[in-house]
Structures are given as C-alpha cells and as structure tokens.
Design a protein around this motif. Structure first.
Motif, PDB file in Angstrom:
ATOM      1  N   GLY A 120     -35.149   3.336  11.280  1.00  0.00           N
ATOM      2  CA  GLY A 120     -35.603   4.593  10.726  1.00  0.00           C
ATOM      3  C   GLY A 120     -37.054   4.891  11.062  1.00  0.00           C
ATOM      4  O   GLY A 120     -37.759   4.094  11.687  1.00  0.00           O
TER       5      GLY A 120
ATOM      6  N   THR B 165     -40.424   8.047   9.834  1.00  0.00           N
ATOM      7  CA  THR B 165     -40.792   9.233   9.078  1.00  0.00           C
ATOM      8  C   THR B 165     -40.809  10.469   9.976  1.00  0.00           C
ATOM      9  O   THR B 165     -41.331  11.517   9.596  1.00  0.00           O
ATOM     10  CB  THR B 165     -42.171   9.045   8.418  1.00  0.00           C
ATOM     11  OG1 THR B 165     -43.122   8.678   9.426  1.00  0.00           O
ATOM     12  CG2 THR B 165     -42.119   7.947   7.363  1.00  0.00           C
TER      13      THR B 165
ATOM     14  N   ASP C 164     -36.196  10.184   9.230  1.00  0.00           N
ATOM     15  CA  ASP C 164     -36.177  10.805   7.906  1.00  0.00           C
ATOM     16  C   ASP C 164     -37.433  11.655   7.754  1.00  0.00           C
ATOM     17  O   ASP C 164     -38.258  11.731   8.674  1.00  0.00           O
ATOM     18  CB  ASP C 164     -36.124   9.736   6.810  1.00  0.00           C
ATOM     19  CG  ASP C 164     -34.694   9.334   6.442  1.00  0.00           C
ATOM     20  OD1 ASP C 164     -33.945  10.220   6.000  1.00  0.00           O
ATOM     21  OD2 ASP C 164     -34.342   8.155   6.597  1.00  0.00           O
ATOM     22  N   LYS C 165     -37.585  12.275   6.594  1.00  0.00           N
ATOM     23  CA  LYS C 165     -38.713  13.169   6.365  1.00  0.00           C
ATOM     24  C   LYS C 165     -39.825  12.517   5.545  1.00  0.00           C
ATOM     25  O   LYS C 165     -40.655  13.203   4.963  1.00  0.00           O
ATOM     26  CB  LYS C 165     -38.230  14.451   5.685  1.00  0.00           C
ATOM     27  CG  LYS C 165     -37.315  15.289   6.562  1.00  0.00           C
ATOM     28  CD  LYS C 165     -36.924  16.581   5.874  1.00  0.00           C
ATOM     29  CE  LYS C 165     -36.036  17.425   6.784  1.00  0.00           C
ATOM     30  NZ  LYS C 165     -35.632  18.706   6.141  1.00  0.00           N
TER      31      LYS C 165
ATOM     32  N   PRO D 134     -37.513   8.837   1.599  1.00  0.00           N
ATOM     33  CA  PRO D 134     -36.162   9.042   2.116  1.00  0.00           C
ATOM     34  C   PRO D 134     -35.705   7.923   3.046  1.00  0.00           C
ATOM     35  O   PRO D 134     -34.532   7.542   3.045  1.00  0.00           O
ATOM     36  CB  PRO D 134     -36.273  10.380   2.869  1.00  0.00           C
ATOM     37  CG  PRO D 134     -37.358  11.106   2.154  1.00  0.00           C
ATOM     38  CD  PRO D 134     -38.355  10.044   1.788  1.00  0.00           C
ATOM     39  N   ALA D 135     -36.642   7.382   3.822  1.00  0.00           N
ATOM     40  CA  ALA D 135     -36.287   6.282   4.721  1.00  0.00           C
ATOM     41  C   ALA D 135     -35.875   5.041   3.933  1.00  0.00           C
ATOM     42  O   ALA D 135     -34.962   4.308   4.334  1.00  0.00           O
ATOM     43  CB  ALA D 135     -37.457   5.950   5.643  1.00  0.00           C
TER      44      ALA D 135
ATOM     45  N   SER E  85     -32.396   5.443   2.910  1.00  0.00           N
ATOM     46  CA  SER E  85     -31.520   5.165   4.060  1.00  0.00           C
ATOM     47  C   SER E  85     -31.373   3.668   4.281  1.00  0.00           C
ATOM     48  O   SER E  85     -30.296   3.188   4.653  1.00  0.00           O
ATOM     49  CB  SER E  85     -32.076   5.831   5.321  1.00  0.00           C
ATOM     50  OG  SER E  85     -32.034   7.237   5.224  1.00  0.00           O
TER      51      SER E  85
ATOM     52  N   THR F 215     -27.756   3.164   5.918  1.00  0.00           N
ATOM     53  CA  THR F 215     -27.809   4.108   7.034  1.00  0.00           C
ATOM     54  C   THR F 215     -28.658   3.546   8.171  1.00  0.00           C
ATOM     55  O   THR F 215     -28.361   3.750   9.345  1.00  0.00           O
ATOM     56  CB  THR F 215     -28.377   5.466   6.578  1.00  0.00           C
ATOM     57  OG1 THR F 215     -27.553   5.992   5.547  1.00  0.00           O
ATOM     58  CG2 THR F 215     -28.438   6.455   7.731  1.00  0.00           C
TER      59      THR F 215
END
Length: 206
Positions: A45, A47, A73-74, A78-79, A82, A87
């Motif tokens: 992942g 950002t 991710d944003k 959020p990461a 995940s 994820t």
C-alpha cells in the motif's frame, strides 16, 4: 513537462529526517521478510502514487525479487485499514506507526538499526541495501537574493536548534536532523538523483 526543476529552488535548512520501516499486519501470516519471500507475490500500500511509502515499498519488493502490486490509499489511516483487512500485505512508514497501529515491523530501511525498533533488522543486514527516509526542509525560489537567503538560513538554524522546538518535536515523535548551507544542498541533490532512479525503475509517469 513541469515548469520548474531542482535548480528552481534554493535549499535553506532541513528540519527532520526519519527512516522508514516495513510493516505487516500483526495478526496476519507475514511476520518477517522471509515470510514475504516465501509468498513470492504480494500487494503493498501507500498514501498515493509517487509518495515516499510507494517508492520505498516498490524498491523493497523489487530488491527481494517479489512480484508486487501497488494498492494506493488516500492516507495512512485508510492504508492501515487495508492492511488490517488483508487488502495489502505490506506498508512503509516512519517508526511512529508501530506505536499507533497493530502492526509488525519486519525491516528498517536505514543504514543502522533504529532506536525506536532496536530488535528489527535493517534491509542491509538481510542482504539488500534499501534505504528510505521521510524528511522535510525549507526552500525558497532560487531568485531570492543571497542576503535574504543568509537571513533565512540563520533564522531556521536557530529555530530548529532551540529547546522549545526540540521539545515539541519529541512530543510528536519527529527525529530532528538539522542541516544548513552546503550540507543540506548536497543532501537534496543526492536524494534527487536517488529518487529519480527509483521513479524510473518503478515506472511512474512524470
């Protein structure tokens, strides 16, 4: 093409620098670099595309000979979701993330072991000299007169080395790494060349 380049800016002073660590889900099956290698194919992942954790994870994945897929991710929050829900398998960030989320640090992207996670080996120890850090400094346009650059450099140096600033940095987990003048300029150019190589290797469009 961008309307500016590295020569458009005059480095004033660096404020902080924190090396990154690779982390995995603490409750998942991947608890070491060896586990990643055995899996062979992973998702990592970030950002966002082109961010330092994207480049660090991509470079680490490539160094380990893994097949990696980038899932941006944003933001770090959020990461981490995940990472928790499976994820993604891997994320790179500063050591403070270990104290805020349920993650396992598996490798430090630093020349030596980090004091925040002293039991975590460096990638260099594991046979892969991959080093990445998050840093921030003050810059001005290269068109700014020299006397103003000197004033700003002196002011920034005094501020970063003040007791009040050091105490504030300690509270939020920032590793101060003051650099001024030619030392900072040389550092910026080394980072530029290094990251340019990573960007090209990862295949990020300019």
């Amino acid at each position: 093409d961008l309307p500016y380049n590295i020569d458009s800016w005059q480095p004033i002073c660096n404020i902080y620098q924190s090396n990154l660590v690779l982390v995995t889900n603490k409750k998942g099956p991947l608890q070491s670099v060896d586990d990643l290698v055995k899996k062979g194919k992973i998702t990592y992942g970030s950002t966002g595309p082109g961010t330092i954790n994207h480049l660090a994870s991509a470079a680490s994945t490539a160094a380990l000979g893994l097949e990696g897929r980038h899932v941006p991710d944003k933001g770090a929050g959020p990461a981490m979701l995940s990472l928790a829900n499976g994820t993604i398998d891997l994320f790179a960030d500063t050591p403070v993330i270990v104290t805020r989320y349920d993650v396992t640090p598996i490798a430090a992207l630093s020349p030596e072991r980090l004091p925040e996670v002293p039991d975590v080996p460096t990638m260099k120890e594991l046979g892969h000299d991959v080093q990445f850090s998050l840093w921030a400094g003050v810059f001005v346009s290269s068109k700014v007169p020299g006397e103003i650059v000197e004033q700003l450099t002196k002011a920034c140096d005094e501020a970063v080395n003040s007791d009040a600033f050091k105490e504030s940095a300690k509270k939020i987990g920032i590793n101060l790494r003051p650099m001024i003048g030619q030392e900072f300029t040389d550092f910026v150019h080394r980072e530029y060349e290094s990251m340019k190589g990573v960007v090209n290797a990862v295949g990020i469009k300019k």
